[in-house]
Motif scaffolding. Structure first.
Motif, PDB file in Angstrom:
ATOM      1  N   LEU A   1       0.834  -1.203   0.000  1.00  0.00           N
ATOM      2  CA  LEU A   1       0.000   0.000   0.000  1.00  0.00           C
ATOM      3  C   LEU A   1       0.871   1.256   0.000  1.00  0.00           C
ATOM      4  O   LEU A   1       0.655   2.177  -0.802  1.00  0.00           O
ATOM      5  CB  LEU A   1      -0.927  -0.011   1.217  1.00  0.00           C
ATOM      6  CG  LEU A   1      -1.840   1.191   1.382  1.00  0.00           C
ATOM      7  CD1 LEU A   1      -2.899   1.201   0.293  1.00  0.00           C
ATOM      8  CD2 LEU A   1      -2.492   1.164   2.744  1.00  0.00           C
ATOM      9  N   LEU A   2       1.876   1.291   0.862  1.00  0.00           N
ATOM     10  CA  LEU A   2       2.757   2.456   0.944  1.00  0.00           C
ATOM     11  C   LEU A   2       3.570   2.659  -0.339  1.00  0.00           C
ATOM     12  O   LEU A   2       3.750   3.792  -0.787  1.00  0.00           O
ATOM     13  CB  LEU A   2       3.695   2.324   2.144  1.00  0.00           C
ATOM     14  CG  LEU A   2       3.031   2.386   3.513  1.00  0.00           C
ATOM     15  CD1 LEU A   2       4.047   2.107   4.621  1.00  0.00           C
ATOM     16  CD2 LEU A   2       2.353   3.727   3.731  1.00  0.00           C
ATOM     17  N   ILE A   3       4.040   1.567  -0.918  1.00  0.00           N
ATOM     18  CA  ILE A   3       4.799   1.672  -2.171  1.00  0.00           C
ATOM     19  C   ILE A   3       3.887   2.184  -3.282  1.00  0.00           C
ATOM     20  O   ILE A   3       4.300   3.013  -4.093  1.00  0.00           O
ATOM     21  CB  ILE A   3       5.443   0.323  -2.550  1.00  0.00           C
ATOM     22  CG1 ILE A   3       6.550  -0.017  -1.562  1.00  0.00           C
ATOM     23  CG2 ILE A   3       6.001   0.367  -3.971  1.00  0.00           C
ATOM     24  CD1 ILE A   3       7.095  -1.425  -1.711  1.00  0.00           C
ATOM     25  N   GLY A   4       2.657   1.712  -3.306  1.00  0.00           N
ATOM     26  CA  GLY A   4       1.711   2.196  -4.308  1.00  0.00           C
ATOM     27  C   GLY A   4       1.511   3.693  -4.205  1.00  0.00           C
ATOM     28  O   GLY A   4       1.575   4.423  -5.213  1.00  0.00           O
ATOM     29  N   VAL A   5       1.300   4.184  -2.997  1.00  0.00           N
ATOM     30  CA  VAL A   5       1.115   5.621  -2.782  1.00  0.00           C
ATOM     31  C   VAL A   5       2.388   6.387  -3.159  1.00  0.00           C
ATOM     32  O   VAL A   5       2.334   7.414  -3.850  1.00  0.00           O
ATOM     33  CB  VAL A   5       0.707   5.903  -1.318  1.00  0.00           C
ATOM     34  CG1 VAL A   5       0.750   7.393  -1.013  1.00  0.00           C
ATOM     35  CG2 VAL A   5      -0.686   5.349  -1.035  1.00  0.00           C
ATOM     36  N   THR A   6       3.539   5.872  -2.741  1.00  0.00           N
ATOM     37  CA  THR A   6       4.818   6.517  -3.052  1.00  0.00           C
ATOM     38  C   THR A   6       5.072   6.558  -4.552  1.00  0.00           C
ATOM     39  O   THR A   6       5.505   7.591  -5.091  1.00  0.00           O
ATOM     40  CB  THR A   6       5.976   5.780  -2.342  1.00  0.00           C
ATOM     41  OG1 THR A   6       5.724   5.780  -0.943  1.00  0.00           O
ATOM     42  CG2 THR A   6       7.304   6.442  -2.618  1.00  0.00           C
ATOM     43  N   ASP A   7       4.802   5.457  -5.244  1.00  0.00           N
ATOM     44  CA  ASP A   7       5.004   5.424  -6.697  1.00  0.00           C
ATOM     45  C   ASP A   7       4.077   6.404  -7.407  1.00  0.00           C
ATOM     46  O   ASP A   7       4.478   7.057  -8.374  1.00  0.00           O
ATOM     47  CB  ASP A   7       4.799   4.013  -7.244  1.00  0.00           C
ATOM     48  CG  ASP A   7       6.017   3.120  -7.045  1.00  0.00           C
ATOM     49  OD1 ASP A   7       7.055   3.608  -6.567  1.00  0.00           O
ATOM     50  OD2 ASP A   7       5.914   1.927  -7.384  1.00  0.00           O
ATOM     51  N   ILE A   8       2.855   6.515  -6.938  1.00  0.00           N
ATOM     52  CA  ILE A   8       1.917   7.458  -7.554  1.00  0.00           C
ATOM     53  C   ILE A   8       2.396   8.897  -7.345  1.00  0.00           C
ATOM     54  O   ILE A   8       2.390   9.700  -8.285  1.00  0.00           O
ATOM     55  CB  ILE A   8       0.489   7.247  -7.009  1.00  0.00           C
ATOM     56  CG1 ILE A   8      -0.075   5.933  -7.559  1.00  0.00           C
ATOM     57  CG2 ILE A   8      -0.420   8.428  -7.363  1.00  0.00           C
ATOM     58  CD1 ILE A   8      -1.380   5.495  -6.931  1.00  0.00           C
ATOM     59  N   ILE A   9       2.835   9.212  -6.146  1.00  0.00           N
ATOM     60  CA  ILE A   9       3.356  10.557  -5.870  1.00  0.00           C
ATOM     61  C   ILE A   9       4.580  10.837  -6.738  1.00  0.00           C
ATOM     62  O   ILE A   9       4.686  11.905  -7.365  1.00  0.00           O
ATOM     63  CB  ILE A   9       3.676  10.729  -4.372  1.00  0.00           C
ATOM     64  CG1 ILE A   9       2.377  10.734  -3.564  1.00  0.00           C
ATOM     65  CG2 ILE A   9       4.474  12.009  -4.127  1.00  0.00           C
ATOM     66  CD1 ILE A   9       2.578  10.631  -2.065  1.00  0.00           C
ATOM     67  N   ALA A  10       5.504   9.880  -6.803  1.00  0.00           N
ATOM     68  CA  ALA A  10       6.706  10.062  -7.631  1.00  0.00           C
ATOM     69  C   ALA A  10       6.325  10.227  -9.097  1.00  0.00           C
ATOM     70  O   ALA A  10       6.862  11.099  -9.792  1.00  0.00           O
ATOM     71  CB  ALA A  10       7.655   8.874  -7.460  1.00  0.00           C
ATOM     72  N   GLY A  11       5.403   9.404  -9.564  1.00  0.00           N
ATOM     73  CA  GLY A  11       4.958   9.496 -10.951  1.00  0.00           C
ATOM     74  C   GLY A  11       4.354  10.848 -11.267  1.00  0.00           C
ATOM     75  O   GLY A  11       4.653  11.456 -12.310  1.00  0.00           O
ATOM     76  N   LEU A  12       3.512  11.340 -10.375  1.00  0.00           N
ATOM     77  CA  LEU A  12       2.905  12.658 -10.578  1.00  0.00           C
ATOM     78  C   LEU A  12       3.961  13.760 -10.579  1.00  0.00           C
ATOM     79  O   LEU A  12       3.906  14.681 -11.408  1.00  0.00           O
ATOM     80  CB  LEU A  12       1.848  12.932  -9.501  1.00  0.00           C
ATOM     81  CG  LEU A  12       0.571  12.101  -9.593  1.00  0.00           C
ATOM     82  CD1 LEU A  12      -0.304  12.308  -8.358  1.00  0.00           C
ATOM     83  CD2 LEU A  12      -0.204  12.425 -10.866  1.00  0.00           C
ATOM     84  N   LEU A  13       4.932  13.654  -9.670  1.00  0.00           N
ATOM     85  CA  LEU A  13       6.005  14.646  -9.638  1.00  0.00           C
ATOM     86  C   LEU A  13       6.812  14.635 -10.933  1.00  0.00           C
ATOM     87  O   LEU A  13       7.126  15.691 -11.490  1.00  0.00           O
ATOM     88  CB  LEU A  13       6.923  14.409  -8.443  1.00  0.00           C
ATOM     89  CG  LEU A  13       6.353  14.795  -7.086  1.00  0.00           C
ATOM     90  CD1 LEU A  13       7.281  14.324  -5.959  1.00  0.00           C
ATOM     91  CD2 LEU A  13       6.116  16.290  -6.989  1.00  0.00           C
TER      92      LEU A  13
END
Length: 138
Positions: free
Chosen positions: A21-33
């Motif tokens: 779950l945390l990696i999913g959120v982190t990857d989405i944030i990184a992707g958006l950035l």
């Protein structure tokens, strides 16, 4: 590994579910950035890469993050299908991290290194003996 596992959810599976779950959120944030800052010259200079590489990396991280979010619940419930998806997506995330590591520098390289480390941790947990037996018994 027997498919007669009847114990409670192993701690490793709980950690795996939360970590996914945390990696999913982190990857989405990184992707958006990556996507939204790709045309910023300072970001390109810091990453020592082009807007195109940042866009590709951003889209890949967004897709991977969404997949991780989708399977986190299945992992919590012991879905073997989710375990298989995490294996596949973790290998893809590992490859994307290695690619980005070779195509950039600075904070982008740090993000890639963290992605690689987390993908390896997920692969180790999801394929451990107790976790595998738990998923196969469901």
């Amino acid at each position: 590994m027997s498919d007669t596992y009847s114990g409670n959810r192993p701690l490793g599976v709980t950690v795996l579910s939360v970590l996914t779950l945390l990696i999913g959120v982190t990857d989405i944030i990184a992707g958006l950035l990556f996507v939204f800052t790709r045309n910023n010259r300072e970001v390109q200079a810091s990453a020592q890469t082009s807007a195109e590489v940042l866009l590709i990396a951003g889209v890949v991280y967004l897709v991977i993050g969404l997949i991780y979010l989708a399977v986190a619940r299945g992992l919590w419930q012991g879905s073997n299908g989710s375990r298989i998806v995490v294996n596949v997506v973790s290998v893809i995330n590992l490859a994307a991290g290695v690619w980005l590591l070779t195509q950039s520098a600075g904070s982008t390289r740090l993000q890639a290194a963290i992605s690689i480390l987390l993908a390896v941790i997920l692969l180790l947990i999801v394929n451990s003996g107790r976790a595998k037996a738990f998923f196969l018994a469901r």
